[in-house]
Design an enzyme around this catalytic site. Structure first.
Site, PDB file in Angstrom:
ATOM      1  N   GLU A 282      32.435  30.818  39.181  1.00  0.00           N
ATOM      2  CA  GLU A 282      32.486  31.595  40.183  1.00  0.00           C
ATOM      3  C   GLU A 282      31.721  31.242  41.486  1.00  0.00           C
ATOM      4  O   GLU A 282      32.176  31.423  42.587  1.00  0.00           O
ATOM      5  CB  GLU A 282      32.186  32.988  39.975  1.00  0.00           C
ATOM      6  N   HIS A 303      33.874  18.037  15.677  1.00  0.00           N
ATOM      7  CA  HIS A 303      35.126  17.734  14.768  1.00  0.00           C
ATOM      8  C   HIS A 303      36.484  18.173  15.533  1.00  0.00           C
ATOM      9  O   HIS A 303      37.316  18.355  14.840  1.00  0.00           O
ATOM     10  CB  HIS A 303      34.692  18.416  13.617  1.00  0.00           C
ATOM     11  N   LYS A 417      44.499  40.084  41.258  1.00  0.00           N
ATOM     12  CA  LYS A 417      44.266  41.676  41.228  1.00  0.00           C
ATOM     13  C   LYS A 417      45.354  42.013  42.115  1.00  0.00           C
ATOM     14  O   LYS A 417      46.019  43.023  41.682  1.00  0.00           O
ATOM     15  CB  LYS A 417      43.227  42.128  41.599  1.00  0.00           C
TER      16      LYS A 417
HETATM   17  O1  PA5 Z   1      30.732  37.985  39.354  1.00  0.00           O
HETATM   18  C1  PA5 Z   1      31.191  38.945  39.742  1.00  0.00           C
HETATM   19  O2  PA5 Z   1      31.161  39.688  40.835  1.00  0.00           O
HETATM   20  C2  PA5 Z   1      32.549  39.419  39.172  1.00  0.00           C
HETATM   21  O3  PA5 Z   1      32.913  38.425  38.175  1.00  0.00           O
HETATM   22  C3  PA5 Z   1      32.314  40.735  38.448  1.00  0.00           C
HETATM   23  O4  PA5 Z   1      31.199  40.684  37.600  1.00  0.00           O
HETATM   24  C4  PA5 Z   1      33.599  41.336  37.781  1.00  0.00           C
HETATM   25  O5  PA5 Z   1      34.736  40.959  38.362  1.00  0.00           O
HETATM   26  C5  PA5 Z   1      33.404  42.395  37.052  1.00  0.00           C
HETATM   27  O6  PA5 Z   1      33.201  43.431  38.207  1.00  0.00           O
HETATM   28  P1  PA5 Z   1      32.716  44.966  38.328  1.00  0.00           P
HETATM   29  O7  PA5 Z   1      31.260  44.966  37.993  1.00  0.00           O
HETATM   30  O8  PA5 Z   1      32.885  45.435  39.541  1.00  0.00           O
HETATM   31  O9  PA5 Z   1      33.459  45.677  37.569  1.00  0.00           O
END
Ligand code: PA5
Length: 440
Positions: A282, A303, A417
């Protein structure tokens, strides 16, 4: 501090020294907060600025859960899930729920939209005393929100609304989001995710610390490990392990090694690698750039993926995390009949055999054209987990700036989303729904 980084088998493949020259600038950008995403740098100082009052509240909540619950249901996804699971598996065991004797079982929910998984968890809770820790920074993420609606209903059915409210712990934003509204309205104990700490950098906030403390893990030790690493990471020096890792992986990327495989020879590391994948995927995968983060479990995956690593497309490098000791003392026994032919191993510890497998594999992979970065820590424990977390986070910030991306946003996560909301009929998404339906 036990962590060290060996980049000799990266220097054979790429110009690490050239990238190292860019590190002072990347370091200043990160530490002085002058780069893109600088409103999400709260994690940099986090180990030094833990609020003692908040930490006491976390410990008190964990104590209550440990005394009144057979199961803690942890609802969250992404950064609100992976860190806690990684810590519990790393510090205790991937079989935590089977081996934990005096601690509640910890079941993770809300990390998928699977009906089968949800039904299975519901069945597992039957007859148990349980509590919920619902974790979402935004407070609006669909997967955990749906799971929370379902499991909150079950908890209220079992205990009644008032008692259920005492068994729900909400970890979320200090002010915004549906989860915050629910917590305020229904009187849940709440823990705050600081505004300037993004999800994937949040394991050392209440996001990770509450479930980790519930598992009986020493969170003070974990924070101490992170603090020690933060002190080391702060040094402007080519000896800084974060500089060495960031320089090596970016030099390799520039030389065409576009996939990084994170690996360890301990099954308990598996979810730390999952956490690492989110952190780097990310943070770096944007603007058409970024190293693809992958992981394998060794020796198991020798393996399966071993063939590809040895002889497949030569665009991969490995980052192998190794431990001075597994913390367990197991020796291969002597056999009178030696029918399996293994007496040459008799008397050796399994740690020795494992480390020989690791050394042999490293040389074979390097000979096969796979560069290798070695990260060593003392042994798997709360302290080394804290060290590893901070090491990978700081290196990630540096790497993002070397790559010239904003390491702290995730604009691409929104695309799925929008389509999901449109297709499921969320108000406000009607136009997109019509467009998508034509294409389906
Ligand atoms: O790194 C990030 O911000 C995202 O991957 C969030 O952790 C993930 O989408 C979960 O989001 P939230 O904590 O708002 O539910």
């Amino acid at each position: 501090m036990s962590l060290s980084v060996d980049i000799r088998n990266a220097e054979n493949f790429a110009k690490v020294g050239e990238v190292m020259e860019e590190l002072p600038a990347a370091h200043d950008t990160l530490v002085n907060g002058t780069g893109a995403g600088n409103d999400f740098l709260g994690w940099v100082r986090l180990p030094f600025e833990v609020d003692p009052g908040e930490l006491s509240r976390i410990k008190a909540a964990a104590k209550k859960i440990r005394s009144d619950s057979d199961v803690l249901l942890v609802i969250g996804i992404g950064g609100s899930y992976l860190g806690a699971r990684a810590a519990i598996e790393y510090c205790v065991s991937p079989n935590y729920n089977l081996v934990a004797k005096d601690s509640p079982k910890i079941i993770f929910a809300g990390n998928s939209l699977s009906a089968a998984q949800t039904a299975e968890i519901t069945a597992m809770l039957d007859g148990c005393d349980w509590s919920i820790n619902v974790i979402s920074k935004s407070g609006t993420t669909t997967e955990p929100a749906v799971a929370f609606r379902i499991f909150r209903g079950l908890l209220e059915e079992k205990y009644g609304a008032a008692e259920a409210a005492k068994r729900i712990y909400a970890t979320t934003d200090r002010a915004r989001g549906a989860l915050k509204t629910l917590a305020n309205t229904l009187g849940y104990e709440s823990f705050v995710i600081p505004d300037d700490v993004g999800g994937r950098f949040s394991v050392l906030t209440p996001v990770g610390l509450l479930p980790i403390a519930c598992a009986g893990i020493d969170v003070d030790e974990m924070l101490e490990g992170a603090r020690e690493m933060a002190e080391t990471a702060g040094a402007k020096s080519p000896e800084n392990p974060c500089w060495r890792y960031a320089a090596a992986r970016n030099a390799l990327y520039r030389a065409g090694y576009t996939t990084e495989i994170n690996a360890a020879y301990e099954p308990r590391y598996r979810y730390t690698a999952e956490w690492w994948k989110q952190l780097y995927g990310e943070s770096e995968g944007k603007d058409g750039k970024g190293i693809f983060p992958a992981s394998v479990d060794l020796t198991a995956d020798l393996h399966s993926m071993g063939q590809y690593i040895q002889q497949g497309m030569r665009n991969i490098f490995e980052t192998v995390v190794s431990f001075g000791s597994s913390g367990a003392d197991v020796t291969v026994p002597f056999s009178g009949d030696n029918l399996d032919g293994l007496n040459f191993l008799a008397g050796h510890t399994l740690d020795e055999v494992n480390s020989m497998a690791a050394a042999g594999t490293r040389l074979a992979h390097v000979d096969g054209g796979v560069p290798n970065i070695g990260v060593s820590v003392d042994r798997p424990c709360a302290r080394s987990f804290g060290e590893l977390v901070y090491f990978f986070e700081f290196s990630c910030g540096l790497s993002g700036y070397l790559l010239d991306v904003n390491p702290f946003n995730q604009p691409g996560v929104e695309a799925y989303k929008v389509n999901m909301y449109a297709l499921i009929g969320k108000p406000g998404y009607e136009e997109r729904r019509a467009e998508l339906e034509k294409r389906l």
